[in-house]
Design an enzyme around this catalytic site. Structure first.
Site, PDB file in Angstrom:
ATOM      1  CG  PHE A 406     -15.761  -7.468   2.738  1.00  0.00           C
ATOM      2  CD1 PHE A 406     -16.991  -8.025   2.523  1.00  0.00           C
ATOM      3  CD2 PHE A 406     -14.658  -8.302   2.729  1.00  0.00           C
ATOM      4  CE1 PHE A 406     -17.142  -9.386   2.314  1.00  0.00           C
ATOM      5  CE2 PHE A 406     -14.787  -9.665   2.517  1.00  0.00           C
ATOM      6  CZ  PHE A 406     -16.040 -10.208   2.306  1.00  0.00           C
ATOM      7  CD  GLU A 407     -16.482  -5.761   7.844  1.00  0.00           C
ATOM      8  OE1 GLU A 407     -17.496  -5.268   8.356  1.00  0.00           O
ATOM      9  OE2 GLU A 407     -16.139  -6.928   8.045  1.00  0.00           O
ATOM     10  N   GLY A 408     -18.746  -1.739   4.752  1.00  0.00           N
ATOM     11  CA  GLY A 408     -19.072  -0.381   4.316  1.00  0.00           C
ATOM     12  C   GLY A 408     -18.178   0.005   3.166  1.00  0.00           C
TER      13      GLY A 408
END
Length: 597
Positions: A406-408
């Site tokens: 998630f989120e990079g």
């Protein structure tokens, strides 16, 4: 602008070269009663509405997640960071971190809520014009409308700007027609509003649009079957000549990639906060089981190997919690300084988070890996039962794994930490070269064996300062040796990122312990000191290992030997009985029968 605001508004990444006094950091023990009440509201909601419905949530019972979002909206949980003029509470960034933390133990519900309040709502709040904010934010703040964020595509993950979804202005000039495919869209199955990123004509960069589900031309695949977070709605979404009014372009043309990057900075640190709440719940469950499970006529919490696991998980949790709320307050302080300097409040919100993008990336990586450690050891403490789908660790173990993606991904975030530091140095925003050269000069000098400072934590502060020198020495040598090719040496960059990250978290927990000793002396402060020292002494070994691996990768000859000598000098720590400190920590956990710090 007051001197106090100026002094507190440390630059992002500046911790590498600047010593921070404990008086300038925020610690979780300082939250006021109102913030604690908001946190308790969230915890009570999980107890009464979520944790007793986990099987139904994971089965994606029709309408259940939407009803939970509605109820949380009625309690104000969706509007904590929304300004009062749009019906929210207008609370600080750190208070919104506390909400993410409190909800973090809610498994799939936490994912749905975080996606809605974060990446779903904030692009409009921070980049929308007055009309867009007036139309959408009040309904998103109450949960009347649910939001989703459509960035990822089948061939566009970490390389977000390579997306192929297109937008073309119609002949009348009234609507953009969007065509393309988005995937892994959280809340996709029930969202009313989508933040969609697309390229207009032959633009190089993305543009963002606010797309309502009722605009038409939107179809979806069935729900994805996932390893974990099974209760969160995750869909592929197809846009087929979806007509979007021109007034629903968000910000300016080709500003979408910047929006995506800045919103992801917020998503990263908020994800870190959520994993803290999850780890706290998982660890408490493991402690309870260790107290109940009897083997060889003793509760397994009596055995040293189990006590080690409990204390180590608690230490990592406490340390990462310290780093997360330190950074959250830095963002709040930067915001206040920017507003005091005359900047528009919405722009100041964005700028303050952007300023601490390095810390956001560190917290995302270290907190998600801390949670993975905690759930893995939780399964181990449960033994055979830990592998059972009927025991509580199974869901936590599966759900945790997504956080490193998630989120990079954590790999991308590690690379970003070093990339952002070096870019800020090249722009003159951070003076890394001066301190790096000073460290290089120190290698040629005779060590100072002057009188030891015997003030509290003086020895530990010296260790932190030396770990920073180790990082500056290695980063400086790598830049000098590899020059422009350093950006391709991902293994070395990740070694340097590990050093920087461990320094930040270790310094954060040490500052928290020091502040507690000065402001709230007593049993809790003593436990904090134990955890700070245990974490720090572990960080020393990790910095040494990462440093050697980096130096072996590019160093050679006499220069390599000199830097290895320097690394040994900068990663020295006096004797400390970590076993006894962990025993004290474990004893407290076992007596309280939960994570109690």
């Amino acid at each position: 602008m007051s001197e106090e605001v100026k002094n507190k508004a440390i630059k992002g990444g500046e911790f590498v070269i600047r010593e921070t006094p404990y008086t300038d950091i925020f610690i979780p023990e300082e939250f006021d009663e109102e913030a604690k009440m908001i946190r308790q509201t969230c915890l009570d909601f999980l107890d009464t509405e979520v944790l007793n419905k986990l099987e139904r949530i994971d089965a994606q019972e029709e309408g259940l997640m939407q009803s939970l979002m509605d109820k949380s909206g009625e309690l104000g949980m969706l509007g904590v960071s929304i300004p009062e003029e749009y019906g929210g509470f207008g609370k600080s960034f750190n208070t919104s971190m506390l909400v993410a933390d409190a909800v973090g133990g809610g498994f799939s519900f936490a994912v749905a809520l975080s996606a809605h309040t974060g990446i779903g709502t904030l692009p409009i709040l921070y980049y929308g014009n007055a009309e867009q904010k007036a139309k959408y934010i009040p309904k998103l703040g109450t949960g009347e409308w649910k939001a989703a964020y459509c960035l990822t595509e089948p061939n566009s993950g970490s390389d977000a700007n390579s997306g192929r979804t297109s937008a073309k202005l119609n002949a009348e000039g009234t609507h953009y027609l969007i065509n393309g495919q988005k995937m892994w869209i959280t809340n996709g199955g029930f969202a009313d509003v989508f933040i969609v990123f697309a390229k207009i004509d032959d633009d190089k960069n993305l543009t963002a649009f606010i797309v309502e589900k009722d605009f038409g031309g939107i179809t979806m695949n069935p729900e994805e079957h996932k390893l974990g977070i099974k209760g969160s709605s995750t869909r592929q979404i197809f846009f087929n000549d979806t007509p979007v009014p021109v007034e629903n372009m968000l910000s300016e043309r080709e500003n979408g990639f910047k929006i995506a990057v800045n919103i992801l900075n917020i998503g990263r640190i908020k994800l870190g906060a959520a994993t803290i709440g999850s780890a706290r719940a998982v660890l408490s469950t493991a402690i309870n089981y260790a107290n109940e499970r009897v083997q060889f006529n003793l509760p397994i919490s009596k055995f040293g190997a189990i006590r080690y696991k409990l204390a180590e998980a608690a230490t990592r949790l406490f340390a990462n919690e310290s780093a997360a709320y330190r950074a959250g307050q830095n963002i709040d302080d930067a915001y206040e300084a920017l507003v005091a300097g005359g900047m528009d409040e919405a722009k100041a919100k964005l700028k303050s988070v952007e300023q601490f993008a390095i810390e956001c990336a560190i917290i995302k990586v270290w907190c998600s890996e801390m949670l993975d450690y905690t759930v893995d050891e939780g399964v181990q403490i449960y033994g055979g039962m830990g592998y059972s789908a009927d025991a509580p660790m199974e869901r936590a173990y599966r759900d945790s794994r997504i956080n490193r993606i998630f989120e990079g991904t954590n790999e991308v975030n590690r690379l970003l930490v070093v990339d952002m530091l070096l870019k800020r140095a090249m722009k003159g925003e951070l003076d890394l070269m001066g301190p790096a050269q000073a460290v290089a000069g120190e290698l040629m000098s005779i060590p100072d064996f002057g009188a030891e400072d015997e003030t509290p934590f003086a020895a530990e502060k010296k260790i932190i300062a030396n770990l920073k020198k180790a990082g500056l020495m290695i980063a400086g040598a790598a830049v000098q040796k590899l020059m422009m090719s350093l950006s391709k040496e991902q293994e070395i960059l990740m070694n340097i990122a590990d050093i920087i990250g461990y320094v930040y978290v270790a310094e954060s927990v040490l500052l928290r312990a020091e502040k507690l000793q000065h402001t709230q002396p007593g049993e809790h402060a003593d436990y904090a000191a134990d955890m700070a020292r245990v974490y720090l002494y572990g960080a020393v070994d990790k910095v040494n290992a990462a440093g050697k691996e980096a130096l072996y990768s590019f160093g050679e000859g006499d220069e390599l030997n000199m830097m290895l000598v320097g690394l040994r000098r900068f990663t020295k720590a006096g004797p400390f009985n970590v076993k006894e400190a962990r025993q004290r920590i474990a004893k407290k956990l076992i007596e309280e029968n939960k994570y109690c710090f």
